[in-house]
Design an enzyme around this catalytic site. Structure first.
Site, PDB file in Angstrom:
ATOM      1  N   GLY A 102      -2.428  -5.892  -1.945  1.00 60.55           N
ATOM      2  CA  GLY A 102      -2.151  -4.567  -2.518  1.00 60.55           C
ATOM      3  C   GLY A 102      -1.495  -4.710  -3.878  1.00 60.55           C
ATOM      4  O   GLY A 102      -0.652  -3.896  -4.269  1.00 60.55           O
ATOM      5  N   GLY A 114      -1.298  -1.793  -6.797  1.00 58.24           N
ATOM      6  CA  GLY A 114      -0.546  -0.541  -6.642  1.00 58.24           C
ATOM      7  C   GLY A 114       0.656  -0.471  -7.565  1.00 58.24           C
ATOM      8  O   GLY A 114       0.901  -1.358  -8.393  1.00 58.24           O
ATOM      9  N   GLN A 115       1.438   0.613  -7.388  1.00 56.44           N
ATOM     10  CA  GLN A 115       2.567   0.880  -8.294  1.00 56.44           C
ATOM     11  C   GLN A 115       3.582  -0.259  -8.283  1.00 56.44           C
ATOM     12  O   GLN A 115       3.975  -0.756  -9.330  1.00 56.44           O
ATOM     13  CB  GLN A 115       3.242   2.196  -7.862  1.00 56.44           C
ATOM     14  CG  GLN A 115       4.227   2.718  -8.881  1.00 56.44           C
ATOM     15  CD  GLN A 115       5.279   3.624  -8.256  1.00 56.44           C
ATOM     16  OE1 GLN A 115       5.356   3.766  -7.026  1.00 56.44           O
ATOM     17  NE2 GLN A 115       6.086   4.228  -9.096  1.00 56.44           N
ATOM     18  N   LEU A 116       3.992  -0.701  -7.109  1.00 58.29           N
ATOM     19  CA  LEU A 116       4.953  -1.802  -7.006  1.00 58.29           C
ATOM     20  C   LEU A 116       4.274  -3.139  -7.308  1.00 58.29           C
ATOM     21  O   LEU A 116       4.817  -3.977  -8.040  1.00 58.29           O
ATOM     22  CB  LEU A 116       5.563  -1.819  -5.599  1.00 58.29           C
ATOM     23  CG  LEU A 116       6.438  -3.021  -5.237  1.00 58.29           C
ATOM     24  CD1 LEU A 116       7.684  -3.080  -6.126  1.00 58.29           C
ATOM     25  CD2 LEU A 116       6.839  -2.974  -3.767  1.00 58.29           C
ATOM     26  N   ASP A 130      -6.491  -7.024  -3.975  1.00 58.92           N
ATOM     27  CA  ASP A 130      -6.463  -5.573  -3.803  1.00 58.92           C
ATOM     28  C   ASP A 130      -7.810  -5.177  -3.226  1.00 58.92           C
ATOM     29  O   ASP A 130      -8.808  -5.866  -3.458  1.00 58.92           O
ATOM     30  CB  ASP A 130      -6.243  -4.882  -5.150  1.00 58.92           C
ATOM     31  CG  ASP A 130      -5.763  -3.448  -4.975  1.00 58.92           C
ATOM     32  OD1 ASP A 130      -4.546  -3.220  -5.086  1.00 58.92           O
ATOM     33  OD2 ASP A 130      -6.609  -2.559  -4.705  1.00 58.92           O
ATOM     34  N   TYR A 163       3.428   8.132   8.018  1.00 55.97           N
ATOM     35  CA  TYR A 163       3.906   7.015   7.202  1.00 55.97           C
ATOM     36  C   TYR A 163       5.264   6.526   7.719  1.00 55.97           C
ATOM     37  O   TYR A 163       5.463   5.323   7.945  1.00 55.97           O
ATOM     38  CB  TYR A 163       4.016   7.503   5.760  1.00 55.97           C
ATOM     39  CG  TYR A 163       4.634   6.544   4.781  1.00 55.97           C
ATOM     40  CD1 TYR A 163       4.010   5.346   4.452  1.00 55.97           C
ATOM     41  CD2 TYR A 163       5.835   6.860   4.140  1.00 55.97           C
ATOM     42  CE1 TYR A 163       4.570   4.488   3.513  1.00 55.97           C
ATOM     43  CE2 TYR A 163       6.400   6.015   3.206  1.00 55.97           C
ATOM     44  CZ  TYR A 163       5.757   4.823   2.898  1.00 55.97           C
ATOM     45  OH  TYR A 163       6.321   3.980   1.974  1.00 55.97           O
ATOM     46  N   LYS A 166       6.213   2.985   9.416  1.00 52.93           N
ATOM     47  CA  LYS A 166       7.212   2.076   8.832  1.00 52.93           C
ATOM     48  C   LYS A 166       8.273   1.705   9.878  1.00 52.93           C
ATOM     49  O   LYS A 166       8.703   0.547   9.961  1.00 52.93           O
ATOM     50  CB  LYS A 166       7.875   2.700   7.599  1.00 52.93           C
ATOM     51  CG  LYS A 166       6.961   2.761   6.377  1.00 52.93           C
ATOM     52  CD  LYS A 166       6.627   1.367   5.854  1.00 52.93           C
ATOM     53  CE  LYS A 166       5.720   1.360   4.650  1.00 52.93           C
ATOM     54  NZ  LYS A 166       5.221   0.026   4.289  1.00 52.93           N
TER      55      LYS A 166
HETATM   56  C1  AKB Z   1       6.688   8.069  -0.644  1.00 57.84           C
HETATM   57  O1  AKB Z   1       7.115   9.034  -1.298  1.00 57.84           O
HETATM   58  O2  AKB Z   1       5.915   8.178   0.320  1.00 57.84           O
HETATM   59  C2  AKB Z   1       7.150   6.688  -1.021  1.00 57.84           C
HETATM   60  C3  AKB Z   1       8.334   6.258  -0.219  1.00 57.84           C
HETATM   61  C4  AKB Z   1       9.633   6.914  -0.410  1.00 57.84           C
HETATM   62  O3  AKB Z   1       8.222   5.369   0.575  1.00 57.84           O
HETATM   63  N1  AKB Z   1       7.462   6.637  -2.417  1.00 57.84           N
END
Ligand code: AKB
Length: 320
Positions: free
Chosen positions: A8, A11-13, A34, A142, A146
């Site tokens: 990945g 991506g941004q990071l 990626d 999400y 996590k």
């Molecule tokens: C999001 O907004 O989903 C991410 C995060 C805080 O993990 N930037």
């Protein structure tokens, strides 16, 4: 010799972390991957391969062929996109991590980095200076992925000795790439509108406080965590990590001295509910104690750097 696989990377990071890893370990020791082939152009300085982390045999082949010793697994679907595609988000976020953990165990990978997020917290978590062990009831796919992922990481460490390390990133803000699919993305998008002299319509309300961090701090935190002696890492789920906390109106006000005509309007959408379920600020005392974490950038310092560099970086003036 350290051989670093970044999953990945486009991506941004990944865009900024991969560059920092190349600086540390040498361009020749970085394998950026990626799922989008088009990301190749970002990685002229190191080797690049197209990889979908869900394709376990393809991942394993790269690990074997490139003699990988460390994996940075960054590929994920973020909070806002995850709510649009819940099952896809669960499949990628969980399936990808489990592929990486299995391969790390089987191939005795020395170290794995996997990012968690403030999204593991939920409506009943403490709001201010949210402690490491605060109650967690994430209400996004999400966040649920996590939180589950954190426990899988701890499980692989305890059961199989996989040295997997993690931080709960706040919203990450930089000028070298766009954010995508997150609830904190407004804090990147706002700078693009300011420097192109357009009005910004914010999808969160004016006084929504969220934990955020300038990208250079996020990259440094990651390198510091990965460099720390194994015995110092007491948290094997994921470390709370804090930088700055601010609201949309505060970031807007930090930009005004540079662009006095800049205008903002607020039109909260479904992301407001996500933001309201997250902490306002984070207690990261465990990261401070265990691996000397200390952020360097506040809101005004971050704004000064971004407004100075963004127009040139994105070639905005040339397009006007
Ligand atoms: C999001 O907004 O989903 C991410 C995060 C805080 O993990 N930037």
């Amino acid at each position: 010799m350290d051989r670093i696989l970044v999953i990945g990377a486009g991506g941004q990071l990944g865009t900024e972390l991969t560059k920092a890893l190349a600086h540390k370990y040498g361009n020749d020791n970085i394998i950026a991957t990626d799922f989008q082939d088009a990301m190749k152009e970002k990685f002229e300085y190191c080797s690049f391969q197209t990889l979908n982390v869900m394709d376990k045999p393809a991942l394993e082949k790269i690990v074997e062929k490139e003699k990988v010793t460390q994996i940075y697994h960054l590929a994920a679907i973020l909070s806002a996109s995850g709510e649009q595609h819940p099952l896809q988000a669960w499949d990628l976020n969980m399936g990808g991590l489990l592929n990486v953990l299995e391969i790390a165990r089987d191939h005795k990978i020395e170290k794995v980095f996997w990012p968690s997020s403030i999204a593991v917290f939920g409506p009943h978590s403490d709001k201010q200076h949210t402690p490491q062990q605060s109650f967690k009831d994430p209400n996004t796919v999400y966040g649920i992925s996590k939180l589950a992922g954190e426990h899988w990481c701890e499980y692989y460490f305890n059961k199989y000795g996989v040295d997997v390390r993690s931080v709960r990133y706040p919203g990450l803000i930089g000028y070298k790439s766009l954010a995508g699919g997150g609830t904190t993305d407004y804090a990147v998008d706002i700078y693009h509108k300011a420097v192109t002299e357009e009005k910004f319509v914010c999808f969160l309300s004016a006084h929504t406080y969220l934990p955020m961090m300038y990208m250079e701090d996020a990259v440094n935190a990651t390198l510091q965590l990965m460099d720390a002696p194994k015995e110092n890492i007491r948290i094997r789920t994921s470390y709370n990590l804090a930088g700055i906390s601010f609201s949309p109106i505060e970031i807007y006000q930090s930009i005004l001295p540079y662009y006095p005509q800049f205008e903002i309007a607020y039109q909260p959408d479904f992301r407001q509910q996500i933001a309201d379920s997250w902490p306002n600020s984070i207690d990261d005392s465990m990261a401070i104690t265990d691996w000397n974490w200390k952020p360097a950038f506040d809101l005004n310092a971050m704004t000064a750097i971004i407004v100075k560099n963004l127009p040139q970086y994105f070639n905005y003036k040339a397009h006007k």
